[in-house]
Scaffold this active site. Structure first.
Site, PDB file in Angstrom:
ATOM      1  N   GLY A  17       5.899   1.150  -7.669  1.00  0.00           N
ATOM      2  CA  GLY A  17       4.930   2.216  -8.158  1.00  0.00           C
ATOM      3  C   GLY A  17       3.388   1.651  -8.346  1.00  0.00           C
ATOM      4  O   GLY A  17       2.960   1.049  -7.744  1.00  0.00           O
ATOM      5  N   LYS A  32       2.208   2.065  -0.201  1.00  0.00           N
ATOM      6  CA  LYS A  32       2.042   0.537  -0.494  1.00  0.00           C
ATOM      7  C   LYS A  32       2.693  -0.282   0.753  1.00  0.00           C
ATOM      8  O   LYS A  32       2.331  -1.075   1.373  1.00  0.00           O
ATOM      9  CB  LYS A  32       2.510   0.052  -1.674  1.00  0.00           C
ATOM     10  CG  LYS A  32       1.777   0.682  -3.009  1.00  0.00           C
ATOM     11  CD  LYS A  32       2.164   0.000  -4.341  1.00  0.00           C
ATOM     12  CE  LYS A  32       3.574   0.340  -4.470  1.00  0.00           C
ATOM     13  NZ  LYS A  32       3.865   2.032  -4.732  1.00  0.00           N
ATOM     14  N   LYS A  79       9.098  -8.511  -2.573  1.00  0.00           N
ATOM     15  CA  LYS A  79       9.086  -7.389  -3.041  1.00  0.00           C
ATOM     16  C   LYS A  79      10.003  -7.715  -4.643  1.00  0.00           C
ATOM     17  O   LYS A  79      11.222  -8.073  -4.647  1.00  0.00           O
ATOM     18  CB  LYS A  79      10.040  -6.274  -2.395  1.00  0.00           C
ATOM     19  CG  LYS A  79      10.260  -5.020  -3.150  1.00  0.00           C
ATOM     20  CD  LYS A  79       9.105  -3.922  -3.306  1.00  0.00           C
ATOM     21  CE  LYS A  79       9.478  -2.741  -3.761  1.00  0.00           C
ATOM     22  NZ  LYS A  79       8.314  -1.655  -4.023  1.00  0.00           N
ATOM     23  N   GLY A  91       0.965   9.386   9.981  1.00  0.00           N
ATOM     24  CA  GLY A  91       1.757   9.125  11.354  1.00  0.00           C
ATOM     25  C   GLY A  91       1.977   7.854  11.630  1.00  0.00           C
ATOM     26  O   GLY A  91       2.969   7.183  12.364  1.00  0.00           O
ATOM     27  N   VAL A 103       3.695   0.796   3.658  1.00  0.00           N
ATOM     28  CA  VAL A 103       3.360   0.799   5.088  1.00  0.00           C
ATOM     29  C   VAL A 103       1.857  -0.019   4.959  1.00  0.00           C
ATOM     30  O   VAL A 103       1.622  -0.836   5.958  1.00  0.00           O
ATOM     31  CB  VAL A 103       2.647   2.327   5.252  1.00  0.00           C
ATOM     32  CG1 VAL A 103       2.067   2.427   6.623  1.00  0.00           C
ATOM     33  CG2 VAL A 103       4.142   3.093   5.230  1.00  0.00           C
ATOM     34  N   PRO A 158      -3.955   6.061   9.188  1.00  0.00           N
ATOM     35  CA  PRO A 158      -3.878   7.576   9.333  1.00  0.00           C
ATOM     36  C   PRO A 158      -2.477   7.831   9.222  1.00  0.00           C
ATOM     37  O   PRO A 158      -1.543   7.185   9.416  1.00  0.00           O
ATOM     38  CB  PRO A 158      -4.101   7.440  10.953  1.00  0.00           C
ATOM     39  CG  PRO A 158      -3.859   6.162  11.397  1.00  0.00           C
ATOM     40  CD  PRO A 158      -4.157   5.286  10.364  1.00  0.00           C
TER      41      PRO A 158
END
Ligand SMILES: Nc1ncnc2c1ncn2[C@@H]1O[C@H](COP(=O)(O)OP(=O)(O)OP(=O)(O)O)[C@@H](O)[C@H]1O
Ligand SMILES: [Mg+2]
Length: 238
Positions: free
Chosen positions: A112, A15, A37, A202, A17, A200
């Protein structure tokens, strides 16, 4: 109002990222971005949390964290154990509305999955989305098991009258197995909405400039990117 709530099929699905990727594209487009947040768990007072990760990857966006609890637990449980106050959805909604006054995009990251409790009354990030009348984006795993978790999340959203904009895969492996490849076909059905991106593996370790390029390729035009689900799925035979 342009508030988007980002939930996931569980914890650690990517989430933060994905929030950073959404923020990076919006900032590159000249938009004023804020990330909220409501409750950060599992982090000590002086440690970097999800919002620091967003700034590291996306650049200097406005961030606001409402509560922090040291235990790596659901916010309701972590609050109970710490003796600190819980955060109510009305407070989350008020913070998002406040940020919305001075920003073009407000991203709200849950803790979560969708039905994780924020207090002992059983309120969730879904209640905040409802209070804000905000659409919800679901972040999901790539592999086996994700169809069920995504469908459960979509059903819970539908049941609560919330709008699901679609699904993003948080971490696409360099060598996807059969389940991951076939999920590209089945995830939209499970999510009840389009596949709006695939980040992706990484991506979280890239420099800010490379992360922006990756975010652009990995997210749908809906978010300012160039991701095309059909083109992406084409080489991944199922
Ligand atoms: N595409 C990616 N490439 C590399 N690492 C990733 C990627 N997506 C996620 N990760 C890593 O996996 C871990 C979990 O990702 P992330 O923190 O975004 O999950 P989350 O859903 O926000 O978790 P939480 O519920 O704790 O907020 C992090 O260490 C993150 O750096
Ligand atoms: Mg996170």
């Amino acid at each position: 109002m342009s508030v988007l709530v980002i939930t996931g099929t569980g914890t650690e699905v990517g989430k933060t990222v994905v929030v950073a990727a959404l923020a990076a594209l919006a900032v590159a487009d000249g938009r004023r971005v804020a990330v909220l947040k409501p409750a950060q768990t599992g982090i000590a007072a002086d440690e970097p949390g999800d919002l620091s990760e967003v700034i590291r990857l996306a650049g200097p966006v406005t961030t606001r964290e409402l509560r922090r609890y040291p235990d790596p637990l659901a916010p309701a449980t972590a609050a109970r154990r710490s003796g600190r106050p819980t955060v109510h959805p009305s407070e989350m909604a008020a913070a998002a509305v406040d940020l919305d006054r001075t920003h073009d995009l407000v991203l709200v990251e849950g803790a979560g999955g969708l039905l994780v409790r924020f207090d002992d009354e059983g309120t969730t990030i879904a209640d905040a989305a409802w209070a804000l009348n905000a659409p919800v984006l679901v972040v999901a795993h790539a592999g086996l098991g994700t169809l069920n978790m995504t469908a459960l999340t979509a059903e819970a959203l539908l049941h609560r009258g919330l709008e699901s904009v679609g699904v993003v895969v948080g971490r696409w492996p360099a060598e996807p197995d059969l389940a991951a490849r076939c999920n590209l076909v089945d995830l939209p059905e499970a999510a009840g909405g389009p596949l709006l991106g695939v980040l992706p593996d990484g991506a979280a370790r890239l420099s800010r400039a490379d992360f922006l390029d990756t975010a652009r390729a990995a997210l749908s035009p809906w978010f300012g990117g160039t991701f095309d689900p059909e083109k992406f799925a084409a080489p991944h035979t199922c």
